[in-house]
Write a protein that holds these residues in place. Sequence first.
Motif, mmCIF file in Angstrom:
data_model
loop_
_atom_site.group_PDB
_atom_site.id
_atom_site.type_symbol
_atom_site.label_atom_id
_atom_site.label_comp_id
_atom_site.label_asym_id
_atom_site.label_seq_id
_atom_site.Cartn_x
_atom_site.Cartn_y
_atom_site.Cartn_z
ATOM 1 N N ALA A 29 -12.089 1.707 5.107
ATOM 2 C CA ALA A 29 -13.152 0.923 4.469
ATOM 3 C C ALA A 29 -12.849 -0.572 4.496
ATOM 4 O O ALA A 29 -13.768 -1.401 4.525
ATOM 5 N N GLU A 30 -11.576 -0.929 4.484
ATOM 6 C CA GLU A 30 -11.197 -2.337 4.502
ATOM 7 C C GLU A 30 -11.071 -2.881 5.915
ATOM 8 O O GLU A 30 -10.597 -4.009 6.119
ATOM 9 N N GLY A 31 -11.448 -2.087 6.895
ATOM 10 C CA GLY A 31 -11.442 -2.552 8.278
ATOM 11 C C GLY A 31 -10.055 -2.796 8.839
ATOM 12 O O GLY A 31 -9.875 -3.614 9.752
ATOM 13 N N GLY A 32 -9.067 -2.102 8.332
ATOM 14 C CA GLY A 32 -7.716 -2.220 8.867
ATOM 15 C C GLY A 32 -6.905 -3.361 8.302
ATOM 16 O O GLY A 32 -5.738 -3.534 8.668
ATOM 17 N N ARG A 33 -7.476 -4.183 7.427
ATOM 18 C CA ARG A 33 -6.726 -5.302 6.840
ATOM 19 C C ARG A 33 -6.287 -4.922 5.422
ATOM 20 O O ARG A 33 -6.778 -5.462 4.428
ATOM 21 N N SER A 34 -5.376 -3.972 5.366
ATOM 22 C CA SER A 34 -4.983 -3.399 4.076
ATOM 23 C C SER A 34 -3.636 -3.960 3.614
ATOM 24 O O SER A 34 -2.803 -4.385 4.414
ATOM 25 N N GLY A 35 -3.427 -3.922 2.298
ATOM 26 C CA GLY A 35 -2.147 -4.291 1.715
ATOM 27 C C GLY A 35 -1.427 -3.062 1.202
ATOM 28 O O GLY A 35 -1.961 -1.947 1.194
ATOM 29 N N TRP A 36 -0.201 -3.256 0.727
ATOM 30 C CA TRP A 36 0.601 -2.145 0.229
ATOM 31 C C TRP A 36 0.036 -1.565 -1.064
ATOM 32 O O TRP A 36 0.376 -0.440 -1.441
ATOM 33 N N GLY A 37 -0.843 -2.295 -1.715
ATOM 34 C CA GLY A 37 -1.437 -1.812 -2.953
ATOM 35 C C GLY A 37 -2.236 -0.537 -2.791
ATOM 36 O O GLY A 37 -2.484 0.172 -3.778
ATOM 37 N N LEU A 38 -2.642 -0.202 -1.550
ATOM 38 C CA LEU A 38 -3.374 1.049 -1.325
ATOM 39 C C LEU A 38 -2.543 2.272 -1.718
ATOM 40 O O LEU A 38 -3.107 3.336 -2.009
ATOM 41 N N LEU A 39 -1.231 2.127 -1.728
ATOM 42 C CA LEU A 39 -0.381 3.257 -2.102
ATOM 43 C C LEU A 39 -0.656 3.733 -3.519
ATOM 44 O O LEU A 39 -0.372 4.882 -3.863
ATOM 45 N N ALA A 40 -1.216 2.866 -4.353
ATOM 46 C CA ALA A 40 -1.506 3.243 -5.736
ATOM 47 C C ALA A 40 -2.599 4.301 -5.828
ATOM 48 O O ALA A 40 -2.780 4.920 -6.884
ATOM 49 N N LEU A 41 -3.330 4.515 -4.742
ATOM 50 C CA LEU A 41 -4.407 5.517 -4.756
ATOM 51 C C LEU A 41 -3.886 6.943 -4.696
ATOM 52 O O LEU A 41 -4.631 7.884 -4.934
ATOM 53 N N GLU A 42 -2.620 7.110 -4.346
ATOM 54 C CA GLU A 42 -2.011 8.431 -4.311
ATOM 55 C C GLU A 42 -0.610 8.348 -4.909
ATOM 56 O O GLU A 42 -0.096 7.256 -5.157
ATOM 57 N N ARG A 43 -0.016 9.495 -5.137
ATOM 58 C CA ARG A 43 1.370 9.516 -5.597
ATOM 59 C C ARG A 43 2.266 8.968 -4.492
ATOM 60 O O ARG A 43 2.093 9.292 -3.310
ATOM 61 N N LEU A 44 3.242 8.119 -4.852
ATOM 62 C CA LEU A 44 4.191 7.620 -3.871
ATOM 63 C C LEU A 44 5.340 8.610 -3.717
ATOM 64 O O LEU A 44 6.015 8.958 -4.684
ATOM 65 N N ILE A 45 5.545 9.065 -2.494
ATOM 66 C CA ILE A 45 6.712 9.873 -2.170
ATOM 67 C C ILE A 45 7.829 8.891 -1.829
ATOM 68 O O ILE A 45 7.850 8.303 -0.749
ATOM 69 N N ALA A 46 8.713 8.658 -2.765
ATOM 70 C CA ALA A 46 9.743 7.635 -2.600
ATOM 71 C C ALA A 46 10.794 8.069 -1.580
ATOM 72 O O ALA A 46 11.085 9.259 -1.421
ATOM 73 N N ASN A 47 11.344 7.102 -0.883
ATOM 74 C CA ASN A 47 12.486 7.312 0.000
ATOM 75 C C ASN A 47 13.211 5.976 0.134
ATOM 76 O O ASN A 47 12.660 4.927 -0.221
ATOM 77 N N PRO A 48 14.458 5.964 0.600
ATOM 78 C CA PRO A 48 15.231 4.707 0.619
ATOM 79 C C PRO A 48 14.563 3.566 1.379
ATOM 80 O O PRO A 48 14.781 2.396 1.047
ATOM 81 N N LEU A 49 13.735 3.863 2.376
ATOM 82 C CA LEU A 49 13.084 2.799 3.139
ATOM 83 C C LEU A 49 12.073 2.029 2.299
ATOM 84 O O LEU A 49 11.755 0.873 2.621
#
Length: 294
Positions: free
Chosen positions: A181-201
């Motif tokens: 929907a944002e036409g490919g110009r997304s920020g990391w804030g989109l991760l808030a829309l789902e649960r974050l599966i954390a990993n060291p990276l």
Amino acid sequence: MAIKLEMLRVFRVVAEQGTLAAGARLLGRTPSAISMTLAQIEDEIGAPLFETDRKSRLTPLGQLVLEESRRATDIFDRSAEAIRRHAISTAGIVRIAAVPSATVSLLPAVIEAFQTAHSDVRIEISDVDSVAVRRRVQRDEADIGIISARPDDPSEGELIRCDDLGIVCAEGGPVHAAHLAEGGRSGWGLLALERLIANPLCHLIDDPDVHALLAASTLEARNTTAILSFVRRGLGASILPFDAVRSQPEGVEFFVPSHPVGRRELRRIRQKSDRPGAQVEAFWDLLRRPFPTL
């Protein structure tokens, strides 16, 4: 009588088990034989190691001897295991500790090239995170380590390759839909829309949204295959390098947020004082060749 390694092993087992009987069962010996061995150690040291005859509580000296016993027996066991492995492969052995994404994207091509010239050399791969990679190299449990690092921190290791970090999410899920929907110009804030599966990276991304999501995450995985499986199952979204998802499984999408750009470097490490054998040196050199990724 001098203190022997087997005495330290007996003391360690009894101290860790908490009772003479439990230690005897684990060692497959009689309690009287174990008791005699412990008495020999105390006679040699000249002070008690246990506060009671039940062997349930160590004296301060006993605690120190336990730490030294663990160190001594662990070193011996690692050396004995190394000898057994070398006996299996008379041509030598190369022990690699690598982050999961390198195991998936980099090592297959390197191993294929190495085995062409060294088909009889045994290769052992440990698939662990960067912290564990460093620890295994430092403890001489690995000849070569491959770690993930930030490009702005070149203090450790030698660069192998660099790639983009991005968001991996389920196809058609909330994060993927918002990205489209944002036409490919997304920020990391989109991760808030789902649960974050954390990993060291995830810790390589310098973004306040990612920092907050990491602090609140209730699901963490360190294996690339597991992370992709969880994402495909709809358990959340995560952060991975492009190399790790180049051949994406069906149902998984990957994109690189436009701000801020996240990069990850793969670096090779080994002990500076190490004098590697010819096989280890050959594998080390292959890590810098421009192999295609999978």
